[in-house]
Scaffold this active site. Structure first.
Site, PDB file in Angstrom:
ATOM      1  N   CYS A  90      25.830  46.418  81.645  1.00  0.00           N
ATOM      2  CA  CYS A  90      25.861  47.470  82.652  1.00  0.00           C
ATOM      3  C   CYS A  90      26.064  48.808  81.955  1.00  0.00           C
ATOM      4  O   CYS A  90      26.883  48.910  81.040  1.00  0.00           O
ATOM      5  CB  CYS A  90      26.991  47.199  83.636  1.00  0.00           C
ATOM      6  SG  CYS A  90      27.129  48.425  84.941  1.00  0.00           S
TER       7      CYS A  90
ATOM      8  N   HIS B 105      26.589  47.038  92.946  1.00  0.00           N
ATOM      9  CA  HIS B 105      27.167  48.370  92.707  1.00  0.00           C
ATOM     10  C   HIS B 105      27.420  49.101  94.021  1.00  0.00           C
ATOM     11  O   HIS B 105      28.399  49.841  94.149  1.00  0.00           O
ATOM     12  CB  HIS B 105      26.246  49.219  91.831  1.00  0.00           C
ATOM     13  CG  HIS B 105      26.405  48.987  90.375  1.00  0.00           C
ATOM     14  ND1 HIS B 105      27.602  49.173  89.711  1.00  0.00           N
ATOM     15  CD2 HIS B 105      25.517  48.600  89.431  1.00  0.00           C
ATOM     16  CE1 HIS B 105      27.439  48.897  88.425  1.00  0.00           C
ATOM     17  NE2 HIS B 105      26.190  48.544  88.233  1.00  0.00           N
TER      18      HIS B 105
ATOM     19  N   HIS C  12      22.241  42.771  91.050  1.00  0.00           N
ATOM     20  CA  HIS C  12      23.200  43.526  90.234  1.00  0.00           C
ATOM     21  C   HIS C  12      23.376  44.932  90.827  1.00  0.00           C
ATOM     22  O   HIS C  12      24.497  45.428  90.968  1.00  0.00           O
ATOM     23  CB  HIS C  12      22.688  43.589  88.783  1.00  0.00           C
ATOM     24  CG  HIS C  12      23.539  44.390  87.855  1.00  0.00           C
ATOM     25  ND1 HIS C  12      24.232  43.804  86.815  1.00  0.00           N
ATOM     26  CD2 HIS C  12      23.804  45.714  87.771  1.00  0.00           C
ATOM     27  CE1 HIS C  12      24.882  44.750  86.139  1.00  0.00           C
ATOM     28  NE2 HIS C  12      24.634  45.925  86.713  1.00  0.00           N
ATOM     29  N   GLU C  13      22.238  45.572  91.168  1.00  0.00           N
ATOM     30  CA  GLU C  13      22.302  46.942  91.699  1.00  0.00           C
ATOM     31  C   GLU C  13      22.935  46.985  93.084  1.00  0.00           C
ATOM     32  O   GLU C  13      23.726  47.888  93.376  1.00  0.00           O
ATOM     33  CB  GLU C  13      20.903  47.571  91.717  1.00  0.00           C
ATOM     34  CG  GLU C  13      20.305  47.762  90.335  1.00  0.00           C
ATOM     35  CD  GLU C  13      21.237  48.468  89.363  1.00  0.00           C
ATOM     36  OE1 GLU C  13      21.816  49.513  89.728  1.00  0.00           O
ATOM     37  OE2 GLU C  13      21.399  47.979  88.225  1.00  0.00           O
TER      38      GLU C  13
END
EC number: 3.5.1.88
Length: 186
Positions: free
Chosen positions: A113, A160, A156-157
């Protein structure tokens, strides 16, 4: 232009907050942010530009990573060969996973990351296939099915946007184990 200096690091509270939905039409500020985030990904994947500006290569960048707590992320999964069209290249506004496979997958080399400066070994189990809904900069709705690497990048995004970091998914006692039947993508 976004550089590594603009990307906040693990420990900043914005990375652990749930980002707010974005209203349409987009403000000029939001449009500029979307452009700058995609430009960062393009620059980070260009070896000459990345070296010149000391950029770490990235395939995704979420607004919270540049200290903007809004539900926006840029994703640029490059093609297999250098001259191939990208596999997936979009700025996602208010993305939502509509459905996900039971089948899990994880990257063989683990995940990294731009907001985490240390290596954290371990498998990050994610859904191998997802059905994704998002809006583009003009407010048009898109629904697309993704699998394997692009699906992992998007998950993954979206994490966030929900205040979750990749290492939250790693088994703390046995980082190199995954649930039975998980596909390891090399």
């Amino acid at each position: 232009m976004i550089t590594m200096d603009n990307i906040i690091r693990d420990g900043n509270p914005t990375l652990r907050a749930r980002a707010k939905a974005i209203e349409f039409p987009l403000s000029e500020e939001d449009k500029k942010l979307a452009h700058n985030m995609m430009e960062f990904l393009e620059n980070s994947q260009n070896p000459e530009i990345a070296k010149k500006y000391h950029l770490r290569a990235g395939v995704g960048l979420a607004a919270p990573q540049v200290d903007v707590s809004k539900r926006m992320t840029a994703v640029l999964v490059p093609g297999i060969e250098d001259d191939d069209e990208p596999i997936f290249k979009h700025v996602l506004i208010n993305p939502t996973i509509l459905s996900e496979s039971v089948q899990l997958a994880a990257l063989g080399e683990g995940e990294g990351c731009l907001s985490v400066d240390r290596d954290i070994p371990g498998y990050v189990p994610r859904h191998d296939r997802i059905k994704l809904r998002w809006y583009d900069l003009d407010g048009n709705k898109h629904v697309e099915r993704l699998r394997d690497y692009p699906a992992i990048v998007v998950q993954h995004e979206i994490d966030h946007l929900n205040g979750i970091l990749f290492y939250d998914h790693i088994n703390k006692e046995q980082p190199l184990t995954v649930p039975e039947g998980t596909i390891i993508l090399e």
